[in-house]
Each structure stands twice: as C-alpha cells, then as structure tokens.
Design an enzyme around this catalytic site. Structure first.
Site, short mmCIF file in Angstrom:
data_model
loop_
_atom_site.label_atom_id
_atom_site.label_comp_id
_atom_site.label_asym_id
_atom_site.label_seq_id
_atom_site.Cartn_x
_atom_site.Cartn_y
_atom_site.Cartn_z
N ALA A 69 0.82 -1.22 0.00
CA ALA A 69 0.00 0.00 0.00
C ALA A 69 0.85 1.27 0.00
O ALA A 69 0.41 2.32 -0.45
CB ALA A 69 -0.94 0.00 1.19
N ASN A 149 -5.10 4.13 10.98
CA ASN A 149 -4.34 2.97 11.44
C ASN A 149 -3.92 3.06 12.90
O ASN A 149 -3.57 2.07 13.50
CB ASN A 149 -3.10 2.75 10.56
CG ASN A 149 -2.28 4.00 10.39
OD1 ASN A 149 -2.79 5.03 9.95
ND2 ASN A 149 -1.02 3.95 10.75
N SER A 199 -3.48 -3.41 0.99
CA SER A 199 -2.24 -4.12 1.29
C SER A 199 -2.60 -5.55 1.70
O SER A 199 -3.50 -5.74 2.53
CB SER A 199 -1.53 -3.41 2.44
OG SER A 199 -0.39 -4.14 2.81
N HIS A 201 -0.82 -7.79 3.45
CA HIS A 201 -0.39 -8.32 4.76
C HIS A 201 -1.25 -7.85 5.92
O HIS A 201 -1.09 -8.30 7.05
CB HIS A 201 1.10 -8.06 5.00
CG HIS A 201 1.47 -6.66 5.36
ND1 HIS A 201 1.64 -6.25 6.66
CD2 HIS A 201 1.72 -5.58 4.59
CE1 HIS A 201 2.00 -4.97 6.68
NE2 HIS A 201 2.05 -4.54 5.43
N CYS A 323 4.67 1.69 11.81
CA CYS A 323 5.51 2.51 10.93
C CYS A 323 6.18 3.64 11.69
O CYS A 323 7.19 4.18 11.26
CB CYS A 323 4.68 3.14 9.82
SG CYS A 323 3.41 2.09 9.22
N1 PMP Z 1 -1.88 2.79 4.83
C1 PMP Z 1 -2.27 2.40 6.03
C2 PMP Z 1 -3.50 2.99 6.64
C3 PMP Z 1 -1.54 1.43 6.72
O1 PMP Z 1 -1.92 1.04 7.94
C4 PMP Z 1 -0.37 0.89 6.12
C5 PMP Z 1 0.48 -0.14 6.84
N2 PMP Z 1 1.04 0.35 8.03
C6 PMP Z 1 -0.01 1.35 4.84
C7 PMP Z 1 -0.78 2.28 4.23
C8 PMP Z 1 1.24 0.83 4.15
O2 PMP Z 1 1.06 -0.49 3.72
P1 PMP Z 1 2.31 -1.42 3.32
O3 PMP Z 1 2.87 -1.95 4.59
O4 PMP Z 1 1.70 -2.50 2.46
O5 PMP Z 1 3.25 -0.59 2.55
#
Ligand code: PMP
Length: 384
Positions: A69, A149, A199, A201, A323
C-alpha cells in the site's frame, strides 16, 4: 504469546502460505514469456486479478498490483498529480493520514504543488463540509483514508466521494482502504472513489504486495520506468505467487466480512468498557470506529515501558503504529486530535484479529490491570 497487533500486520492464513509455496515452486515462468510456462503464469495472474476485482466489485482491468500500500498510495497521489498537472497543482488531504500519503503530499509540496492538510476534530474525524470548502478551481485530487491505522476512526469517505462526484466531478478521489477492507463496508462503485489502495499483509496475506484500484479512464504517470507491465502502470516482473496469495486473502476477508465485524465489535465493546473505567487511561478510540482497533494513552507513562510490561504477561500490543513506533516522537495523529504531548507519547494500540476470543480479551485486560497496578506501586515507592 497472544498477538494483538493486527493493524501492524497479520498472521498469514495457512492456505495462503501453502498456495504461495506451491506457485513459487511450480509456476516460475515469467508471465511476459511467450512459451507455455509464461502463459501458465499469465493465466494465474489473470485469475488473481479477477478474484481481487470481484471482491472489490470492480473490473479486472481496474486492478494494478503493486509492492504494497505504500507504493499504491505513492502511485495514486504522485501519479495523478504529475499526470493532471495541467488541471492545477492543488491537493487536499488530512492531517492524520498514513506516512505514505502524508509524505507523498509533502514531497509534492517541495516540487511546487500546494497541499491543504485538513485538521481533524477531537475524535480524529473530518467532515464532508471541510472537504467541500477546501476545493478550489485548481484542485486535482483529494486523498482521505477510510480507517485510521492508529485510532481506528472511520472517515466519511463515501459521503465525501458522493459530494465530489456531484459538485466537482473533475476532482479525483483517492482512498487509502488498508485498515477498512473486510472490516468496515465500503461499496467502491457507489462511493465516488476513483483510486483505492489495499495491502495484502493486513488481510492475512503476504507482505510486499498490494494493489491500487484505478477507475477506468484514469491515467496515472507511472512511478517506475521499465518494461511496461500492469498495462504500463507498474513496471517490473509480476510477483505471481504473492498475487495469487493476495487474491486468496482478499477473497477470504471479503467472505468473512460480516461475521468478523460482528465478532470483533463485541470484543472491542468489552475492551472499551473496561479501559474507560480505568482512571489512569485516556481512550483515543470510539465504539463506532473500526471494530479491530482500540487505542488509549497512559499520560505520564512511556508507552514502550507499558508495552514491555504487557509483553512480560504474554500480550503483544503496539505503541502508535508500527511505521512510527521506532521513532520516539509523539504521534502526529494524536497531536492532530488535540491531545497533549504526554498523551501523544504514551499511546498504546490494541488491534484485534479474527482468531481472538473473549477469553483472550479477559486475559489481556487482566494483564493491563496488573501492569497498571505495578506502575502505581512503583510511583508510590518513588514518592516515599
Ligand atoms: N496505509 C495504512 C492505513 C496502513 O496502515 C499501512 C500499513 N502500516 C499502509 C498504508 C502501508 O502499507 P504497506 O505496509 O503495504 O506498505
């Protein structure tokens, strides 16, 4: 160990890991190759795309596979901004987006675009009215996440999309759907959404693959120059095993949507009820948010310390989001909601999965009570 960090990533379904291993071992042909091994892989990719598009209720040609994502969000925002530059150089987003959206917008600012970062209210929400008031004649794109998130707060994306299509049909609408898919219903076709990121995962699929729904007729400047795979929208040899694995995870998430949501809602209610009765804690999530996320602060306490206390009791949770948790800065999301720096530094996120039971929740609550009383005790000792 009980895993309560599903918003960071999820344990892949066995069916998914088995399929990935099989496809990887048996179907290694490059889908661009003209021989039969290539054709076999191309067929698997076509099927994976169909399954994903069916789950989303869109056309197969509208699904672009990406590396996750983060890439989907980058492609949607920068790809649209660069492609439609002649329409204007203004974008609208919110103050609480995932870094992959937020930083893409910041990057565009450095490249000469103007971005309106809409502030959120105390609950973390924006309103349709705010978006409407921010639209200008040079606005090219609006990007709003479906579910936050960190807090699980749900943004009114369907209403925003409908308003945009009615009043500003030229403005593109991107939704980061990562935390909402399979948990909070969102009919893409009736919601005025042009671009939608997912995404694998976060849906019990593999890491390193995601997708972007690109409504038919919309052109994006590709971010990666190369062989022109994915109809020129995303170059690079396609990851067939992961595309097949993702399609399984997406289908299972869609099929289980109703049941999962109901079950998680009940568990979340129990958590919220108990946590709001604990005087040390401040809740940052609401009952009507997404069913899998409960976020609270423990002002005065370092989130990491509480996380490790819970870990000692056998429960894995998160500070902020995965993140951001390696940075020890206060959460941008909580600060945008008007929380104190103390509260923003002491956030704990519990995120549920479809495997959790009431017993798991009782265990986690017990561990939380135990940890709080340990902190009380320690603080008492320090004072005396
Ligand atoms: N957008 C949101 C709201 C997410 O929670 C995340 C994952 N932390 C992402 C984007 C990024 O996804 P990916 O880990 O597949 O790069």
């Amino acid at each position: 160990m009980k895993y309560f960090d599903h918003a960071a990533t999820t344990p892949p379904y066995e069916e998914v890991t088995r399929t990935i291993a099989e496809v990887m071992a048996r179907h290694y042909g490059n889908p661009s190759s003209l021989h039969r091994f290539g054709e076999e892989s191309a067929k698997l990719l076509r099927r994976a795309r169909e399954v994903c598009s069916e789950a989303l209720g869109v056309k197969p040609g509208e699904v672009v596979f990406t590396s996750g994502a983060t890439e989907s969000n980058n492609l949607a925002i920068k790809g649209a901004a660069l492609q439609y530059e002649s329409r204007g150089k203004h974008l609208i987003t919110t103050a609480t987006e995932h870094p992959s959206v937020f930083e893409s917008c910041r990057q565009l600012e450095r490249w000469g675009w103007e971005v309106t970062f809409l502030p959120v209210n105390k609950a973390g929400e924006i309103s349709v009215r705010q978006v409407e008031d921010a639209v200008r004649s040079d606005t090219v794109l609006v990007s709003v996440m479906h579910v936050n998130n960190e807090t699980g707060i749900v943004q009114p994306v369907a209403d925003i999309g409908k308003m945009l299509k009615l009043k500003y049909p030229r403005v593109l609408f991107h939704v980061d759907g990562v935390q909402g898919f399979g948990k909070v219903g969102l009919p893409l076709n009736e919601s005025g959404i042009d671009l939608y990121s997912l995404s694998a995962h976060k849906l019990r699929g593999p890491k390193g693959i995601g997708m972007l729904f690109v409504r038919e007729g919309i052109v994006l400047q590709p971010l990666l120059a190369g062989g022109g795979q994915e109809e020129g929208r995303r170059s690079g040899t396609e990851n067939i095993p992961f595309a097949v694995g993702m399609s399984k995870a997406v289908r299972l998430a869609k099929e289980g949507e109703g049941n999962t949501t109901l079950k998680m809602k009940r568990l979340k209610e129990r958590l919220i009820g108990e946590i709001s009765a604990m005087p040390e804690l401040e809740l940052n999530s609401t009952l009507d948010g997404a069913p899998h996320i409960v976020h609270f602060s423990y002002p005065g306490m370092k989130a990491e310390a509480l996380l490790h206390m819970l870990e000692e009791e056998g429960y894995l949770v998160s500070t902020q989001s995965a993140c951001s948790s390696r940075r020890s800065e206060p959460s941008r999301v909580l600060q945008a909601m008007g929380k104190s720096a103390e509260a923003a530094l002491s956030g704990i996120r519990i995120s549920l999965g479809d495997e959790h039971t009431e017993e798991d929740i009782e265990g986690l609550l017990e561990a939380l009570r135990k940890s709080i009383s340990r902190v009380r005790h320690l603080k008492g000792e320090k004072k005396s």
